[in-house]
Design a protein around this motif. Sequence first.
Motif, short mmCIF file in Angstrom:
data_model
loop_
_atom_site.label_atom_id
_atom_site.label_comp_id
_atom_site.label_asym_id
_atom_site.label_seq_id
_atom_site.Cartn_x
_atom_site.Cartn_y
_atom_site.Cartn_z
N LEU A 131 22.77 71.58 20.48
CA LEU A 131 21.60 70.04 20.74
C LEU A 131 20.47 69.66 19.29
N GLY A 132 20.65 71.08 18.64
CA GLY A 132 19.30 70.50 18.07
C GLY A 132 19.69 69.40 17.05
N ARG A 133 21.27 69.63 16.56
CA ARG A 133 21.54 68.26 15.91
C ARG A 133 21.97 66.65 16.61
N LEU A 134 21.51 66.63 17.52
CA LEU A 134 21.92 65.52 18.50
C LEU A 134 20.38 64.56 18.07
N GLY A 135 21.16 63.19 17.86
CA GLY A 135 19.85 62.32 17.74
C GLY A 135 19.43 61.77 18.93
N GLY A 136 19.91 61.93 20.57
CA GLY A 136 19.20 62.03 21.33
C GLY A 136 20.21 62.61 22.62
N HIS A 160 25.59 82.19 18.27
CA HIS A 160 25.61 81.15 19.97
C HIS A 160 27.03 80.34 19.05
N ARG A 161 27.57 80.30 18.78
CA ARG A 161 28.47 79.23 18.32
C ARG A 161 30.30 80.40 18.72
N THR A 162 30.44 81.17 18.83
CA THR A 162 31.01 82.39 18.23
C THR A 162 31.01 82.63 20.47
N LEU A 163 29.54 82.75 20.88
CA LEU A 163 29.85 82.87 22.39
C LEU A 163 29.99 82.11 23.13
N TYR A 164 29.38 80.74 22.49
CA TYR A 164 29.98 78.99 23.26
C TYR A 164 31.26 78.83 23.48
N ALA A 165 31.72 79.72 22.29
CA ALA A 165 33.84 79.25 22.32
C ALA A 165 33.97 80.30 23.23
N VAL A 167 32.16 69.65 23.33
CA VAL A 167 31.00 69.95 22.14
C VAL A 167 31.98 70.99 21.02
N ILE A 168 32.73 71.59 21.31
CA ILE A 168 33.23 72.39 20.35
C ILE A 168 33.88 71.81 18.81
N LYS A 169 34.74 70.07 19.65
CA LYS A 169 35.54 69.65 18.77
C LYS A 169 33.87 68.70 17.56
N VAL A 170 32.87 68.75 18.25
CA VAL A 170 31.81 67.98 17.52
C VAL A 170 31.25 69.10 16.47
N PHE A 171 31.71 70.27 16.44
CA PHE A 171 30.55 71.61 15.71
C PHE A 171 30.17 70.83 14.64
N ASP A 172 30.98 70.92 13.47
CA ASP A 172 30.71 70.52 12.55
C ASP A 172 30.59 69.44 12.08
N ASP A 173 30.40 67.99 12.43
CA ASP A 173 30.78 67.03 12.47
C ASP A 173 28.89 66.63 12.36
N ASP A 174 28.73 65.60 11.75
CA ASP A 174 26.94 64.89 11.01
C ASP A 174 26.74 64.47 12.71
N LEU A 175 25.85 64.67 13.66
CA LEU A 175 25.55 63.95 14.68
C LEU A 175 23.85 63.11 14.85
N THR A 176 23.93 63.00 14.06
CA THR A 176 22.40 62.82 13.68
C THR A 176 22.62 60.82 14.41
N ASP A 177 23.45 60.34 14.17
CA ASP A 177 23.42 59.20 15.14
C ASP A 177 23.52 59.73 16.24
#
Lengths: 582, 398
Positions: free
Chosen positions: A60-65, B313-318, A33-43
Motif C-alpha cells: 500500500l505504501g508504495r503505490l502511486g494511488g 508483514h510480507r511473511t504474514l500476508y503470504a 499482490v504477492i506478484k508485485v512485492f518487489d516491483d516499482d509501484l510508484t506509477d
Amino acid sequence: MTTQSPTQYSGISSYAFGSIVGRIRNFADPADVIKVFDDDLTDVIALVASGGTTFLSPILGRLGGIICTSGTTRSHLAIVSREYGVPCLLAVDLHGWRPADGDRVRLASSPVGEGFLEQLFDSEVSPDPESSTGSTDAPATGGTGPIRAVTAADPVGRPYTTVTSGDEGTDWWNYIRTIGDDIACKPFPSSVTSATVGALCAQSLSDTDLNDLILHMGRAFKPEMTRRSGFTSEIFPMMPYMSLSVIEDFHTYPQRVRTIDAALPAEEIGRRLRQQPGLVSPLWIWMVGYHYLCGRELLIHMGRIAPDSDIDDVRTVVDFWRRLSLAHRGDGTLDYKDAGFTNRYLPDTTVADLRAQQKRLDATTRKELQTLNAALSGYCFMYFTDSRVGICDNGPYPAGDHTATLVRDFLSLDSGQFGYRWARDRDPGFTGVTLVLTFATNVFTEFEINDWGTTFTEPDQFLTTVTDAAVIGHRADGRSEVLPPETWAELTRAVGTEHLALYQQFSTADRNDRILAATEMYSFGLRPFARVAGVEDRIDWRISERTLALLPDPLGDDDQAGAIFGGALVAHDRPSAFSSFG
Amino acid sequence: MNTGVVAQRERLLGDPDYEPTLAEWNDLIAEGGRAYKSELARRTVFESELFGMNTYIIMSMMEDYLRVPDRIRTISRYATPEALVRQGLPIGSKRSFINLAAMPLHYLTGRELYVDLGENSLDQGLEDQLEVLRFWRRATIAMRTDGVLFNMDADPADSSHIVDAELLSTIVSQLQPNDPSTTATVRKFAARLTAYAFLENCDARTAVCDTGPYDLGDHTFLALRELCCDADGDFPWLNGIRETLPEHNFVIAYRLPGTVRMDNNVWGTAWFTPSDYLSDVLATRIFAVRDGSLRGLDPDEVVELTSHIRTAHRTLYARLAETNPEERNLYATQMYSWKLKSWARLAGCIDEIDWSISPSIADSYQRFRNPDVALGLIGGIFVPADRDSCFRPIGGAQ
C-alpha cells in the motif's frame, strides 16, 4: 454492445491529495499482490473492489494511488491510505467501464472531499528521455531537434524544444498557444532567451494575444488547484476569504495597476527586484495576474459580469503581470512551470556569493537548520493567514558537479511590506530570512518547484539531503548578514515567540474578523510593487464596498463560497480555469 | 435538572459501588447503541478481500454472547476490574481502551443476533447480561479520567481520557520537535505498523487505539495512538513471525495545535480535521511499552523497527494468502472473541479458561459464509430500520 462512457468518474477522496497520474493495475486476489512485492509501484494505481486494508497492505505504501469501487472515508483502506499519504478514491462509480492494466488515469481530489477519476489517452507530447543528458547548458539555437528532457540523473534539468519559426517572438507566442500535457506542461522554445525579454515586454497585447494568454494561464492553473494542494484551515475560513480577495482584486487592480505602472513600469520593477534574494516573492508576482483572473472567473460564474466585460481593464492587469514576470524571471518564461518547475532569476554573481557563504552541515547543524526552517514556515503561514505568501523557493541553481542550490526566502517577518494591522508589533529581529541550501541532484528522481514556490521532491525529505547551507538575515534598513549556526537556535526561539503571539491574537478574533483579515492579506498583493514605485500612499488599500457587499451572502458561508470557488475554477470540462472573451 | 437527579447521574457514571437500576442500564445500552448505529451507518459496509468480515463478525459476536459472562465470572474471582485496570500502564497493552469499549458492544450485538435468528427472546439472559455490563462499567470508571462512560459524553464531546496528569507530563517531556525528516520517519513507521496491525487482526481495528485529545493548556493538545501487536503468543497464525519483532507494543504521541480537530468515536477511533494532520504535528515521539514502562525510541531504532515490521508483514500476508478461507475465518473469529485474554492474563487465570471456539459457532460458518446472508443479518442489527439504537432493552423492558 458498447455504449458511450464518460471519461471522468466521480467518487470520494480519502484526503485532499491534489492530482496524480498513473497506470491502472487490477488487484483481485492476494496472488496479484504477492506478484508485485518487489516491483516499482510508484506509477501504479491499484484498482480494488473493497475498502478493506489488509488486501493491499504489504504494498500500500508504495503505490502511486488507489481506486476502490466501494467504501467511505471511514473505511480501513481510507484510514491507512491517509497514514501513508497515498492518494485514494473510494466509492468510484465506473459506469460499467472495466479499466485494463496499463490504462492511464488521473486521480484528483477537491478541497471538499470529492474524488475524480479521469481516463487519459496517450496523445500528449512527452519528452524523449533517451535524447538528453539532462544538461542545463545553454541550448543550441536554430534548426529542428528532439525535445530535451529532464532525466532521473539530472532531475533539475529543464525540458525545452529547439523547434523554431526563425523568430523568437513568434516562437514565444506559439508556446503560449500550445495546449501541453494533462498538467499543461510543454517544452519551452530554446530560441527565447534573456535577449528576447525586452522585445516581449515592448509588445502590446492585441485581443487575440490577450485571449490566448488568458487561456494559457488558465490551463496552467487548473491542474495546480487539485494536484498537491488542499485549502483547509481551522482558523481562517479559506473559501470565503479566497473568494472575497480574488473578487476584490478584480474590482481594484486595474486602477491600482495604472497608478503603479505610470510611476514605474512593471518591467523596471521586475528588473530591480531580481538582483538579490529576499526582495520579493515570485509568488507575489504570480498573484497579480492569476488572482485577478480568478476574481474575474468567479464573477462570471456568479453571473455578475460577462466574459467580455471590461476587456481593457483585463488587458491592463494581465499585461502588467506579464511584463513584471518576464522582467523578474529574465529568461522569457512567465512561470515556474514554463521552465520545468524552476525559477533561476538571481544573477550568477549573486548565486556565487550566496554559495560562498555556506558551511558544510553536520548532524547537529542540520537538525538546527531543519528546526529553524520549520519555525519560520509555521510563523509565515500564521502571518499570512494560512497561505504560502510568505515563503518562496527559487532555483535550483546547478553548480555543474551534480549539485545544485535552492534559495528559500521567508519574507515580511516584521511589520513588513504589506502593512497588515496584525503585524504592526511583530519583530523577530529580521524583516526576512534566506536559506541557501546546496544538495546533490542525483539523490532525487523528481524535483519540482511549483508556480507557488513550493518544492516537491521524490524522495520527499529534501532538507535531509542538504550538504551545505547558509542562513542570511535581512534587516529592515536594507542590510543583510550571514547568521552563523550558533545563532540559529536563538532565531528559532524568537520566531516561535512571534508565532505564539500571532496565534493568540487570531484565536480570539471572531470569524468575520478573521475572514476580513485574510481577505486583506491577499488583496494587498500589489502593495510591495506600489512601494517600489513610490506610490503606496496614493492608493486606497481598504476593501471596496462592492466586495464587502458579498459578505455574508453568499461568500460568508463556507459551503456556498466553496461551491462558487470550485465551480468557477475547477468543476467544469474546460481545460482552462479562465474563460476566453472571444 | 434538580440536584437529586444530578447526584444520581454522577453515581451512575462514577461510583463503582453503585448498582444501576434496570432503567439506567437500558439507558446506557440505548446510548451506546445509538452511537454505534450512527458510526456504522457512516461506515456503510465492512470490507475485506482476505477475510469475510461480516461472517466473522457474526460468528465472533455470537461466541461472545455465549462465553463472555462465564469468562468474566472466572476473571472476577481472581481480581476486581479496578485491580486489573491499575496493573501496568493505562496505555500500550492489549488491555486497552478499545478492547474495553468493544466488550459490551460486541456482546450485545451477539444478543441481537440470537434474537433475530429466533433462538433467544429479548427477556432472556438478564443475569449474564448484567455480569458483562457491571464489569464493563466498573472497568470503565476505573480506566477513564474524565468521569463519563462514553466518548460522546466527555468534555469535549467525542473524546477519551485515560492518562493521568503525571503520565501525561512524562510523555510530553519526552516529545521531540517535529521537522520534515521526523515527519517522514514517523509517518512511515505509523503507516507500516498500522497496516501490519490490521493484518494481524484480520482487518479489524482492535489493535489500534486512539485516546485524547489531552488539552495541554497552551492551545495545543496531545493525541495518543496505541498500536499493540501480539506479544504473548495468543494468535497461532503469528507463530514464527511475532518472534521476529523486537518490540510489540507501541504508543505514538502527537502534539498538535488547537487548529486541528480530533474526534474520537464511541469505540476509540480518531478522526482528524484536517485529515492530513501529520503535517501539523508540533512535536512527537514513538514509545515502546514493555513490562509496564514507556521507552522513547530514537530515530535510528524507529527506522530499524519499520524494516522488521515490513518483513513480518510480507511473511504474514503470504502465509494468510496460502490459508484456506475457512481457516482464515476461524483466525478472525478467534481474534475477536479472545478480547478477554489480556484481562485473564493480568488476573493470572488465563489457563483456567477454555478459549476454544464453541462447536455451534464453528459449525455456523457454513450457514453464514455467504456474504449476502451475512450482510443481511448483521446489517439489520448495525443499522436497524425500526429503532435508533442497535440494541434493544434488556430484562423484558420496552
